[in-house]
Design a protein around this motif. Structure first.
Motif, PDB file in Angstrom:
ATOM      1  N   ASP A  24       0.855  -1.303  -0.032  1.00 13.18           N
ATOM      2  CA  ASP A  24      -0.013  -0.096   0.104  1.00 13.18           C
ATOM      3  C   ASP A  24       0.990   1.361   0.008  1.00 13.18           C
ATOM      4  O   ASP A  24       0.342   2.253   0.398  1.00 13.18           O
ATOM      5  CB  ASP A  24      -0.945   0.193   1.058  1.00 13.18           C
ATOM      6  CG  ASP A  24      -0.295  -0.025   2.530  1.00 13.18           C
ATOM      7  OD1 ASP A  24       0.939  -0.135   2.627  1.00 13.18           O
ATOM      8  OD2 ASP A  24      -0.963   0.284   3.652  1.00 13.18           O
ATOM      9  N   GLU A  25       2.036   1.286  -0.544  1.00 15.50           N
ATOM     10  CA  GLU A  25       2.923   2.321  -0.550  1.00 15.50           C
ATOM     11  C   GLU A  25       3.574   2.220  -2.087  1.00 15.50           C
ATOM     12  O   GLU A  25       3.599   1.174  -2.703  1.00 15.50           O
ATOM     13  CB  GLU A  25       4.046   2.418   0.466  1.00 15.50           C
ATOM     14  CG  GLU A  25       5.019   1.154   0.502  1.00 15.50           C
ATOM     15  CD  GLU A  25       5.895   1.146   1.407  1.00 15.50           C
ATOM     16  OE1 GLU A  25       5.867   1.729   2.644  1.00 15.50           O
ATOM     17  OE2 GLU A  25       6.941   0.238   1.489  1.00 15.50           O
ATOM     18  N   ARG A  29      -0.072   1.117  -5.893  1.00 21.58           N
ATOM     19  CA  ARG A  29      -0.641   0.240  -4.582  1.00 21.58           C
ATOM     20  C   ARG A  29      -1.354  -1.013  -5.016  1.00 21.58           C
ATOM     21  O   ARG A  29      -2.425  -0.732  -5.665  1.00 21.58           O
ATOM     22  CB  ARG A  29      -1.400   1.372  -3.748  1.00 21.58           C
ATOM     23  CG  ARG A  29      -0.483   2.680  -3.418  1.00 21.58           C
ATOM     24  CD  ARG A  29      -1.229   3.769  -2.946  1.00 21.58           C
ATOM     25  NE  ARG A  29      -0.128   5.011  -2.675  1.00 21.58           N
ATOM     26  CZ  ARG A  29      -0.482   6.314  -2.283  1.00 21.58           C
ATOM     27  NH1 ARG A  29      -1.728   6.367  -1.737  1.00 21.58           N
ATOM     28  NH2 ARG A  29       0.201   7.002  -2.003  1.00 21.58           N
TER      29      ARG A  29
END
Length: 227
Positions: A24-25, A29
């Motif tokens: 999620d970075e 993502r």
């Protein structure tokens, strides 16, 4: 028109931190989900996994820059861009069910495009962003009102990517360009611009020499509008 040629011959991977990076970075993502289908009769399907790839800026605009020759024929502007994801396909030849004749797509030929920013709301926002991308990537100073929107947006890979692309076009006949400023990143190194007859570019798309879907969609929509 052509920008100065780059001596880039390879993209070197200096670190692969996939195993330690959170999904999620980063620029892309990945959302890893467990889902089930809900039915009209109240029943549900078995649970299954879904991966969804998002970008921080969800959608993009693609702009077909064109001009008219003395005979009225159309020419279009394409860009040769460094594309690491396409290039690294060469490392997965064993997974290809259909052999790919390309040794590696170090550069991919395509049209002007850019991500939509949060302030790019509605049709006016789309046109402003399109005009800005044409200035930055092609060197032509066009106004938002010069931009033609080419119909509805489309998905590139709806099974994986949430991104939609909004196709547009702009006629720069008679305009003189300046050197495009680009975005200053290494991926812009050695970007080359070419003017080519529209039928030639469309045929290159259909042969697979230009393996970029947004380019072919924009070409066919512009032709349909001209007809």
């Amino acid at each position: 028109m052509k920008q100065s040629h780059s001596s880039v011959t390879d993209i070197e991977i200096i670190e692969d931190f996939s195993a330690t990076a959170r999904c999620d970075e980063g620029f892309l993502r990945v959302r890893r989900l467990r889902c089930r289908n809900r039915r009209s009769d109240g029943t549900s399907s078995p649970a299954y996994r879904v991966d969804v790839v998002d970008r921080p800026r969800l959608d993009a605009v693609a702009v077909l820059v064109f001009r008219r020759g003395a005979s009225g024929s159309l020419e279009v502007l394409t860009r040769m861009n460094l594309r690491p994801a396409a290039y690294f396909r060469k490392d997965n030849r064993g997974a290809m069910t259909v052999p790919d004749p390309a040794a590696g797509y170090l550069r991919v030929e395509e049209i002007v495009a850019g991500l939509l920013e949060p302030e790019d709301k509605g049709e006016d926002g789309l046109k402003r962003r399109a005009a800005e991308e044409v200035r930055e990537e092609a060197g032509y100073a066009v106004k938002p009102e010069d931009i033609q929107l080419l119909g509805g947006s489309f998905f590139l890979a709806p099974g994986i990517l949430s991104e939609k692309v909004f196709p547009a076009a702009v006629d720069v006949t008679g305009l003189e360009p300046v050197e495009p400023e680009g975005d200053g990143t290494p991926l812009e190194e050695g970007t080359q611009l070419h003017w080519r007859p529209l039928p030639e570019v469309l045929e290159a798309c259909r042969r697979g020499d230009i393996p970029d879907a947004k380019t072919e969609v924009a070409l066919t929509r512009l032709l349909a509008r001209q007809a």
